[in-house]
Design a protein around this motif. Sequence first.
Motif, PDB file in Angstrom:
ATOM      1  N   GLY A  38     -11.486  69.601  78.894  1.00 49.48           N
ATOM      2  CA  GLY A  38     -10.919  70.555  77.950  1.00 49.48           C
ATOM      3  C   GLY A  38     -11.122  72.003  78.385  1.00 49.48           C
ATOM      4  O   GLY A  38     -10.242  72.849  78.180  1.00 49.48           O
ATOM      5  N   SER A  39     -12.268  72.308  78.982  1.00 53.74           N
ATOM      6  CA  SER A  39     -12.622  73.700  79.302  1.00 53.74           C
ATOM      7  C   SER A  39     -11.652  74.368  80.258  1.00 53.74           C
ATOM      8  O   SER A  39     -11.475  75.585  80.202  1.00 53.74           O
ATOM      9  CB  SER A  39     -14.015  73.766  79.937  1.00 53.74           C
ATOM     10  N   ASP A  67     -14.205  64.743  90.574  1.00 56.48           N
ATOM     11  CA  ASP A  67     -14.692  63.421  90.188  1.00 56.48           C
ATOM     12  C   ASP A  67     -13.524  62.527  89.770  1.00 56.48           C
ATOM     13  O   ASP A  67     -12.387  62.996  89.647  1.00 56.48           O
ATOM     14  CB  ASP A  67     -15.755  63.519  89.073  1.00 56.48           C
ATOM     15  N   HIS A 137     -24.385  68.131  82.338  1.00 52.16           N
ATOM     16  CA  HIS A 137     -23.885  67.543  83.584  1.00 52.16           C
ATOM     17  C   HIS A 137     -22.908  68.475  84.288  1.00 52.16           C
ATOM     18  O   HIS A 137     -22.285  69.343  83.673  1.00 52.16           O
ATOM     19  CB  HIS A 137     -23.326  66.126  83.373  1.00 52.16           C
ATOM     20  N   ARG A 166     -12.454  61.108  73.313  1.00 52.41           N
ATOM     21  CA  ARG A 166     -11.301  61.763  72.662  1.00 52.41           C
ATOM     22  C   ARG A 166     -10.043  61.722  73.516  1.00 52.41           C
ATOM     23  O   ARG A 166      -8.944  61.878  73.004  1.00 52.41           O
ATOM     24  CB  ARG A 166     -11.648  63.210  72.279  1.00 52.41           C
ATOM     25  N   LYS A 201     -21.437  73.568  73.588  1.00 50.58           N
ATOM     26  CA  LYS A 201     -21.897  73.819  74.952  1.00 50.58           C
ATOM     27  C   LYS A 201     -23.051  74.832  74.998  1.00 50.58           C
ATOM     28  O   LYS A 201     -23.628  75.075  76.056  1.00 50.58           O
ATOM     29  CB  LYS A 201     -20.735  74.338  75.813  1.00 50.58           C
TER      30      LYS A 201
END
Length: 245
Positions: A38-39, A67, A137, A166, A201
């Motif tokens: 999302g970021s 990843d 992480h 989500r 966060k």
Amino acid sequence: MEVIVEQDAGGLARRAADVVGEYLTGCRDPVLGLATGGSVRRLYRELTCRFRQGRLSLGGAQAFLLDEYVGLEAGHPQRYANVVRRQFAEHVDLDPGRIHSPDGNAADLDRECARYDRQIIRAQVGLQILGIGRNGHLAFNEPGSSFESRTRVVQLTSVTRADNARFFDSASEVPFKAITQGLATILQAGRLLVVATGPHKAEAVRASLRGPVSPAVPASAIRLHPRVTVILDPLAARFTRLVSG
Ligand code: GLP
């Protein structure tokens, strides 16, 4: 380390896109490291917008994904290779043949990880875009990951699986394993651009930027890198004493 707090999401995306744009214009053979999540979505939208306006080109660039989930079929919409294509790559002039990702369905996953790691090191990522997980992480390097780690298969924590649920139809669909670039692999990039937003966060950001540099908080590894830009919104920055930018 440069830490910037932007008051709104648009400003944050623009500031992050400035960093990417500067890198792309100042480099003959750009190699971008791409995160998912999302970021970074607004950043990709902003870059797409600038491409459409003719302000930026990824024509000569290569890209490496951070990843990938293990075991999602090739066409699965949440396979990160597909997410990056859908949310970013297909909207800009990035050559699809120059977007690299590890194959989460390879018959020999360890061999695939070693291959991908070698490919990244040969290409040398110039600018790596990163988010931070709620548990600190970095990519899918979960708490406890060694700072010496290279690209490998990892087990996802229940926190990460729950956070990423989500994006799936149901929580049980989230894979248990993923391939991630290791922390040592990530730290070999020329520059790191870290984006984090939202109150969930805030603690991970505080621990990463102000707590001990430790594998318990994988994202704290960014403090070992000489060239890092962190861009936060006020909610993600709220436990971290910072000067607003
Ligand atoms: C995900 C990804 C990371 C990402 C992080 C933050 O699980 N594997 O690369 O940076 O977690 O995700 P989000 O931006 O959705 O909060």
